[in-house]
Design a protein around this motif. Structure first.
Motif: not given
Length: 269
Positions: A179-181, A203-206, A225-230, A232-236
């Motif tokens: 997930s890219p957030g 948000t994250n930059t692309p 495994t689920y990889i995502g941003p670290n 808050l809320g996995g958003l960025r």
């Protein structure tokens, strides 16, 4: 803790990676960085091929033409909150692009894969609800955001069931989620939800969002495994191992969804 960046990619010399939707956005960034990690910093070789993942005929034609070794398959192509529409096969456009087509593509190419399949999903899967009696939005009133959430949950459940099947057969292949957030791409530019892109602190930059794809594609992580941003809320934030929503860990639903999707697409081997 040291941030993981594209500079931490391993040497990918001689590896073949297929990325759908690599013409722009996260897919383009991921393709660029993976190629840069080959041949001691020299650019890797690109082979651009036509594939419309929403069109089952296109998927089958593409898969039939693939004869090469394939180390990593990244199912990245997707749409978000699009108006109601039907593909040439009569399928819901959003469900077909995000889930049905990638499901077929993965199954048809799996015999070529040597390492892993990466599925790009979204934090929105946590709000997803799947109606197996109307997976393709034929009897319900269509709702673009609800269809997106359901399709992203379908991606998570597909990974779960695919990994179960791989493990059951003793296969060393891995099915991994990324997930890219919330990445500030053009994906949601037409959607009311795009307002969140105005809040850069959420948000994250692309480039940063694409790190989740790169991490999931190259790091030594267990299957499903689920990889995502670290953040808050996995958003960025930077990529790390997170946990998918409880609705994405429902093994019974994952098995039933597999069968329902197979019924939609026809032969998958």
């Amino acid at each position: 803790m040291t941030r993981w960046t594209a500079n931490d990619l391993p040497d990918l010399t001689g590896r073949t990676v297929l990325i759908t939707g690599a013409g722009r956005g996260l897919g383009l960034i991921a393709a660029r960085e993976l190629a840069r990690a080959a041949v001691a910093g020299l650019p890797g070789t690109f082979d651009v091929r036509h594939l419309d993942v929403s069109d089952l005929t296109s998927v089958r034609t593409f898969a039939d033409s693939w004869s090469d070794r394939l180390d990593i398959l990244i199912n990245n192509a997707g749409v978000m909150d699009v108006p109601a529409g039907r593909t040439p096969d009569g399928l819901d456009v959003q469900t077909a692009t995000n889930h049905t087509g990638p499901f077929l593509l993965t199954n048809l190419l799996l015999g070529h894969v040597t390492d892993r399949v990466v599925h790009v999903t979204s934090q929105l899967h946590r709000q997803g609800r799947i109606d197996l009696t109307d997976l393709d939005w034929r009897t319900r009133v269509y709702n673009g955001m609800a269809a997106n959430q359901a399709s992203k949950l379908a991606v998570v459940l597909f990974s779960l069931e695919l990994q179960r099947r791989l493990t059951a057969t003793g296969s060393p292949l891995r099915s991994v989620l990324a997930s890219p957030g919330i990445a500030r791409t053009a994906l949601a530019s037409h959607s009311r939800s795009n307002i969140v892109n105005r809040f850069t602190f959420l948000t994250n930059t692309p480039e940063r969002g694409a790190l989740s794809l790169l991490y999931a594609a190259t790091q030594d992580v267990p299957g499903n495994t689920y990889i995502g941003p670290n953040g808050l809320g996995g958003l960025r934030g930077d990529p790390t191992v997170r946990r998918q929503g409880e609705n994405g860990l429902d093994e019974a639903m994952a098995a039933r969804l597999w069968d329902a999707t197979a019924d939609l697409v026809g032969a998958i081997a």
